[in-house]
Design a protein around this motif. Structure first.
Motif, short mmCIF file in Angstrom:
data_model
loop_
_atom_site.label_atom_id
_atom_site.label_comp_id
_atom_site.label_asym_id
_atom_site.label_seq_id
_atom_site.Cartn_x
_atom_site.Cartn_y
_atom_site.Cartn_z
N TYR A 52 4.13 -1.69 17.01
CA TYR A 52 4.10 -0.24 17.12
C TYR A 52 3.23 0.35 16.02
N THR A 53 2.54 1.42 16.33
CA THR A 53 1.82 2.23 15.34
C THR A 53 2.25 3.67 15.56
N ARG A 54 2.83 4.27 14.52
CA ARG A 54 3.32 5.63 14.62
C ARG A 54 2.78 6.46 13.47
N THR A 55 2.52 7.76 13.73
CA THR A 55 2.10 8.70 12.70
C THR A 55 3.21 9.72 12.50
N LEU A 56 3.71 9.79 11.25
CA LEU A 56 4.76 10.74 10.89
C LEU A 56 4.14 11.83 10.03
N SER A 57 4.64 13.06 10.12
CA SER A 57 4.05 14.17 9.37
C SER A 57 5.13 15.09 8.83
N PHE A 58 4.75 15.86 7.77
CA PHE A 58 5.66 16.83 7.16
C PHE A 58 4.85 17.93 6.51
N ALA A 59 5.26 19.19 6.70
CA ALA A 59 4.57 20.34 6.12
C ALA A 59 5.37 20.83 4.91
N PHE A 60 4.76 20.75 3.71
CA PHE A 60 5.42 21.26 2.51
C PHE A 60 5.45 22.79 2.56
N PRO A 61 6.50 23.41 2.06
CA PRO A 61 6.57 24.88 2.11
C PRO A 61 5.50 25.56 1.27
N GLN A 62 5.01 24.89 0.20
CA GLN A 62 3.95 25.43 -0.65
C GLN A 62 2.88 24.38 -0.87
N ARG A 63 1.71 24.87 -1.24
CA ARG A 63 0.62 23.94 -1.53
C ARG A 63 1.00 23.08 -2.73
N VAL A 64 0.57 21.85 -2.65
CA VAL A 64 0.91 20.89 -3.72
C VAL A 64 -0.37 20.47 -4.44
N CYS A 65 -1.17 21.46 -4.80
CA CYS A 65 -2.45 21.18 -5.45
C CYS A 65 -2.23 20.47 -6.78
N GLY A 66 -3.10 19.47 -7.04
CA GLY A 66 -3.06 18.74 -8.29
C GLY A 66 -1.85 17.86 -8.45
N ALA A 69 12.67 -4.73 7.02
CA ALA A 69 11.53 -5.64 7.06
C ALA A 69 11.71 -6.72 5.99
N PRO A 70 11.02 -7.85 6.12
CA PRO A 70 11.18 -8.92 5.14
C PRO A 70 10.91 -8.46 3.71
N GLY A 71 9.93 -7.60 3.49
CA GLY A 71 9.61 -7.13 2.14
C GLY A 71 10.29 -5.83 1.78
N GLY A 72 11.19 -5.34 2.61
CA GLY A 72 11.87 -4.09 2.33
C GLY A 72 10.99 -2.88 2.62
N ALA A 73 11.29 -1.77 1.93
CA ALA A 73 10.56 -0.53 2.14
C ALA A 73 9.15 -0.62 1.56
N VAL A 74 8.24 0.21 2.09
CA VAL A 74 6.85 0.27 1.63
C VAL A 74 6.55 1.71 1.22
N THR A 75 5.98 1.88 -0.01
CA THR A 75 5.67 3.22 -0.52
C THR A 75 4.19 3.34 -0.78
N ARG A 76 3.64 4.52 -0.44
CA ARG A 76 2.24 4.82 -0.71
C ARG A 76 2.14 6.26 -1.18
N SER A 77 1.20 6.55 -2.13
CA SER A 77 1.04 7.92 -2.64
C SER A 77 -0.43 8.31 -2.66
N VAL A 78 -0.68 9.63 -2.72
CA VAL A 78 -2.04 10.14 -2.74
C VAL A 78 -2.05 11.41 -3.58
N ALA A 79 -3.10 11.54 -4.43
CA ALA A 79 -3.26 12.75 -5.24
C ALA A 79 -3.89 13.83 -4.39
N VAL A 80 -3.36 15.05 -4.52
CA VAL A 80 -3.85 16.17 -3.73
C VAL A 80 -4.83 16.96 -4.58
N ASP A 81 -6.10 16.90 -4.26
CA ASP A 81 -7.16 17.62 -4.97
C ASP A 81 -7.56 18.81 -4.12
N CYS A 82 -6.97 19.96 -4.45
CA CYS A 82 -7.18 21.13 -3.59
C CYS A 82 -8.57 21.73 -3.81
#
Length: 742
Positions: free
Chosen positions: A579-593, A606-619
């Protein structure tokens, strides 16, 4: 019917009923089709029954149910046919729904080969439907019921089953092989989707759909849409001309779409589907123990070595007092068969049940063997019968009037032990993970006529394939209940499994089947392949999940930002293994920087447990508002004060456009950066400001503010008036003008 013992009824319909019967002379099982009394009384139905017999005689093909004998009496009419130990395609569809494309292609090809044989003989079936396709335990299929078949292009009237009738059949046009192709494609569509392409509550609506409605191609898999489109063409000229042409087309499409071994996989799937109905197969129900399925197949084979035919001129046999007439079937070109069929009724050895087509004891090479019955008993009770004679051809010799007393030194041998019944039950396959052992358990009960040795062979099957075999010896009793179990190998997670028991001495094959318990699905892989934030507010994460089965998997996605805002989505996944799924969420305010994080987890984990990924928001730069706060003028010099508020400290441009009479008189551009709030004051000198003229300033930013530009205007004093803020130069000119007038 003479010569046949009815075992039980197999089915009944508007045209009559079909029974399982035993050919007494050979011990072989056959299917006997009787014409119903009501239809027999209607004009044309008896002739149709005879026609079916004639047509089947001409069609000797492994994909067509074989005819052995046609009998007609003053009380009824019947066809003796090959018994197919299997289930109708209709039963498979009712039990399982869609078969899948490979199985649908395999069953279509098998029955099309039977249609092809009919078309080569100039015969159109006219009633191809799932009820007339028989699927055997090995996944092969045969075509049955030529009750409404006719010669191609011959005279006809509308006939068939409405949901499967081609457009031309509805209006009584002469049928052609293309009509059968249409019906076969309707059945193919039903195998793919679980329903027919056209469905309506009344005949008029159904006819309209078949003749005018668009073909619902989007409901079938893309690789076979061309097959369906050609097969369901409204114009018969646009369809494959015959079943043989459709088979060639089918092979090409199936191989291109599903690989060279598609047919083998399709038959395996059909065998698995049929296995779930194995208990309802004609020979798998309770039957006389001394006859077996293998005997039926062995004994009847000799009659298909040569082409059978309806014997003209010798078809009518009359038994004294019986009024029985029969069509005798003999080997083509065999005068012996014909002469035997026409033997005079005065001989007690002549019976319509003992025609060469159904009695293996009568050899065409010795037609005279049955002409004269044995007139005297053999010299001794133990003398063997002559090989030129048969039980079917002559009645058994009477015993001697005075049998000698048995000698004490030669005791009479005890009768051989027979297996009277065998039954399989108690099937159990404990559920477990895919990697756990799969051990099937069951019981086999055997009842015998004596205590001598009986060999019991037990086969363990999964989806029709034999996984293991055990051989046991039973002796010393007349009833045995044997517990059996065996490792089935790689654990199945769907379909059916079963136990088949056979004995020596034989009693036929006895099977028990059960559904395979579903395996709990395990997650084998979890990855977050992408994380993006759009407009500094809407985050989207793409997640890939793999599993070892199609069972339910829960995907949980959690979004978070350093300011404490979080969002969660929970999605159920099933029916696939990837399966390939895209999940989304709208923050109530901009999260610049800030850094937005996303964590994906599954249940089961899953065998390796949960997976976390992050990204910096450069507004990007953004202007919240721009406003002209003040506008003033001294003579022709104008001054404006503008307030600018931004979302971040990134660079923005402020442009002031000075206006005169609604038109631009000049512009000034200022670059702003490093802060989020600015106050800008700018001065502009007009070349001249006429009396009564609007003037002002418009402030705009790049990027633009949500409300757009801000504009403020004023107006010079009207001509002929005095104002304190009048341009001195213009005022001087105005005063001079007044003096000159005086």
């Amino acid at each position: 019917m003479p010569g046949y013992a009815v075992v039980r009824e197999l089915g009944a319909g508007g045209g009559g009923r079909v029974v399982l019967a035993l050919h007494e002379a050979s011990g072989s099982h056959v299917a006997v089709k009787y014409l119903s009394d009501a239809l027999r009384a209607e004009p044309g139905f008896l002739e149709r029954f005879r026609q079916e017999a004639r047509l089947l005689v001409e069609l000797e093909d492994p994909h067509v149910v074989q005819l052995y004998e046609y009998v007609e009496t003053g009380h009824g009419a019947a066809i003796v046919m090959e018994l197919v130990n299997g289930a109708t395609l209709r039963a498979l569809l009712n039990e399982h729904g869609p078969t899948g494309p490979e199985a649908a292609l395999a069953v279509l090809k098998g029955s099309l080969l039977g249609l092809s044989a009919a078309h080569e003989s100039g015969v159109v079936h006219r009633d191809y439907k799932p009820e007339n396709v028989l699927v055997q335990g090995d996944g092969t299929s045969k075509l049955a019921d030529f009750g409404v078949a006719v010669r191609a292009e011959g005279p006809t009237s509308p006939a068939g089953t409405p949901p499967y009738m081609a457009p031309e059949q509805w209006i009584g046009l002469a049928p052609s092989p293309a009509s059968d192709v249409y019906a076969a494609t309707v059945v193919f569509f039903e195998c793919l989707t679980g329903h027919r392409p056209y469905r309506a509550d009344d005949g008029a609506a159904l006819r309209h759909q078949h003749q005018t409605a668009a073909i619902p191609l989007d409901e079938v898999p893309e690789p076979v849409r061309g097959l369906v489109e050609r097969g369901l063409a409204k114009d018969p000229a646009l369809r494959p001309a015959s079943a043989a042409v459709l088979v060639a087309d089918l092979d090409e499409v199936a191989t291109a779409a599903y690989g060279a071994d598609w047919e083998e996989r399709g038959r395996r799937k059909l065998a698995a589907l049929a296995a779930a109905l194995a208990a309802a197969f004609p020979l798998n129900r309770q039957e006389p123990a001394e006859f077996s399925t293998s005997l039926a197949r062995t004994v009847l084979r000799p009659f298909r070595r040569t082409r059978v035919r309806l014997v003209a001129g010798a078809a009518l046999l009359v038994l004294a007092g019986g009024g029985v007439s029969a069509y005798a079937l003999g080997a083509a070109g065999s005068g012996g068969s014909a002469s035997h069929a026409a033997a005079p009724p005065t001989s007690p050895a002549v019976s319509p049940a003992v025609s060469p087509a159904v009695s293996p004891a009568v050899s065409p090479a010795t037609p005279s063997a049955t002409a004269t019955p044995q007139q005297s008993p053999p010299d001794s009770p133990s003398a063997p019968a002559s090989p030129a004679r048969s039980e079917a051809a002559a009645p058994p010799s009477p015993p001697p009037a005075h049998s000698p007393s048995p000698s004490p030194s030669h005791p009479k041998p005890s009768p051989a032990t027979k297996v009277l019944a065998a039954q399989v039950g108690g099937l159990s396959l404990p559920a477990g993970a895919r990697t756990s052992p799969a051990v099937g358990h069951g019981t086999v009960t055997v009842t015998t006529s004596g205590t001598a040795k009986v060999t019991l062979t037990v086969r363990f099957t999964v989806n029709g394939a034999v996984r293991a075999t055990e051989t046991l010896t039973l002796k010393g009793a007349t009833r045995y209940t044997q517990a059996v179990s065996h490792d089935l190998g790689a654990r199945p997670c769907s379909g059916t499994w079963g136990i088949t028991a056979s004995t020596d001495p034989g009693s036929g094959a006895h099977a028990g089947t059960a559904a395979v318990p579903a395996c709990p699905t395990a997650v084998t892989g979890l990855d977050v392949t992408a994380l993006t934030v759009t407009g500094a507010k809407t985050a989207a994460a793409t997640v890939r999940v793999t599993a070892d089965g199609p069972g339910l998997v829960r995907l949980i996605g959690e979004f978070s930002a350093p300011n404490g805002t979080t969002g969660r989505q929970d999605v159920g996944l099933s029916g696939k293994t990837s399966y390939t799924r895209t999940l989304s969420f709208a923050f109530p305010q901009r999260v610049c920087g800030q850094k937005v994080a996303f964590t994906a987890s599954t249940d089961p984990a899953a065998p390796g447990g949960a997976v976390t990924r992050s990204v910096a928001v450069d507004c990007p730069a953004a202007v919240t508002s721009v406003t002209v706060k003040r506008l003033a003028r001294t003579g022709t010099a104008a001054t404006a004060t503008v307030a600018v508020v931004t979302a971040n400290a990134k660079q923005v441009r402020l442009t002031l456009t000075w206006l005169l009479a609604g038109k631009a008189a000049g512009t000034r551009t200022v670059t702003l950066s490093g802060k989020t709030s600015y106050t800008v004051t700018q001065t502009f000198t007009y070349p001249r400001l006429p009396c009564g003229t609007a003037w002002g300033v418009r402030a705009a930013t790049v990027p633009a503010a949500p409300g757009g530009a801000s504009t403020l205007t004023k107006k010079t004093a009207a001509c002929g008036t005095t104002a304190l803020d009048t341009n001195p130069r213009l005022f001087h000119d105005f005063s001079t003008l007044r003096l000159r007038r005086h």
